[in-house]
Design a protein around this motif. Structure first.
Motif, short mmCIF file in Angstrom:
data_model
loop_
_atom_site.label_atom_id
_atom_site.label_comp_id
_atom_site.label_asym_id
_atom_site.label_seq_id
_atom_site.Cartn_x
_atom_site.Cartn_y
_atom_site.Cartn_z
N LYS A 7 0.84 -1.19 0.00
CA LYS A 7 0.00 0.00 0.00
C LYS A 7 0.88 1.25 0.00
O LYS A 7 1.87 1.31 0.70
N LEU A 8 0.50 2.23 -0.82
CA LEU A 8 1.25 3.48 -0.86
C LEU A 8 1.02 4.28 0.42
O LEU A 8 -0.07 4.22 0.99
N PRO A 9 2.01 5.04 0.87
CA PRO A 9 1.86 5.83 2.08
C PRO A 9 1.11 7.13 1.84
O PRO A 9 1.23 8.07 2.62
N ILE A 10 0.34 7.20 0.76
CA ILE A 10 -0.39 8.41 0.43
C ILE A 10 -1.79 8.01 -0.03
O ILE A 10 -1.96 7.00 -0.70
N LYS A 11 -2.78 8.78 0.38
CA LYS A 11 -4.17 8.51 -0.02
C LYS A 11 -4.66 9.69 -0.84
O LYS A 11 -4.65 10.83 -0.39
N MET A 12 -5.05 9.41 -2.07
CA MET A 12 -5.54 10.46 -2.95
C MET A 12 -6.99 10.78 -2.57
O MET A 12 -7.76 9.90 -2.23
N LEU A 13 -7.35 12.06 -2.66
CA LEU A 13 -8.68 12.50 -2.28
C LEU A 13 -9.47 12.99 -3.48
O LEU A 13 -8.90 13.44 -4.48
N ASN A 14 -10.78 12.89 -3.38
CA ASN A 14 -11.73 13.42 -4.36
C ASN A 14 -11.40 13.02 -5.79
O ASN A 14 -11.38 11.85 -6.12
N ARG A 16 -8.57 13.47 -7.54
CA ARG A 16 -7.13 13.55 -7.79
C ARG A 16 -6.57 12.18 -8.17
O ARG A 16 -7.02 11.15 -7.69
N ALA A 52 -2.37 5.63 -8.25
CA ALA A 52 -3.35 5.76 -7.17
C ALA A 52 -4.39 6.79 -7.60
O ALA A 52 -4.10 7.66 -8.42
N GLY A 54 -8.24 9.00 -6.27
CA GLY A 54 -9.22 9.36 -5.26
C GLY A 54 -10.55 8.66 -5.50
O GLY A 54 -10.80 8.12 -6.58
N GLN A 55 -11.42 8.70 -4.49
CA GLN A 55 -12.68 7.97 -4.54
C GLN A 55 -13.66 8.51 -5.58
O GLN A 55 -14.57 7.80 -5.99
#
Length: 97
Positions: A7-14, A16, A52, A54-55
């Motif tokens: 898993k990447l240490p970053i979570k993309m939002l919206n 992006r 990666a 966003g949702q």
């Protein structure tokens, strides 16, 4: 990039996306002609691989190749690798899988 299992240490939002720029090596045309890296075209558009998203991204999936403008996105460094964060609106085309 890290294995797909990690898993990447970053979570993309919206809306992006996190993309990795494609290598600028030799290419093959749709007719099967090998185009060497030294034969550069005007670079107005760039290909990258989605790593990666966003949702709220609907047009692409992780692993797809996307086409976007040369100046789109913001450069970031994730796990020592240079990547781009961009809006879904910046994508002009998608090659699935």
């Amino acid at each position: 990039m890290a294995d797909a299992d990690q898993k990447l240490p970053i979570k993309m939002l919206n809306d992006r996306l996190l993309v990795k720029l494609s290598e600028d090596g030799e290419r093959t045309s749709s007719g099967g002609i090998l185009i060497p890296a030294t034969a550069q075209m005007a670079k107005r558009l760039v290909w990258a691989e989605v790593v990666a998203l966003g949702q709220n991204v609907r047009a692409a999936e992780v692993g797809d190749r996307v086409l976007f403008g040369k100046y789109a996105g913001t450069e970031v460094k994730v796990e020592g690798e240079d990547l781009l964060v961009m809006k879904e609106d910046d994508i002009m085309a998608v090659i699935e899988g």
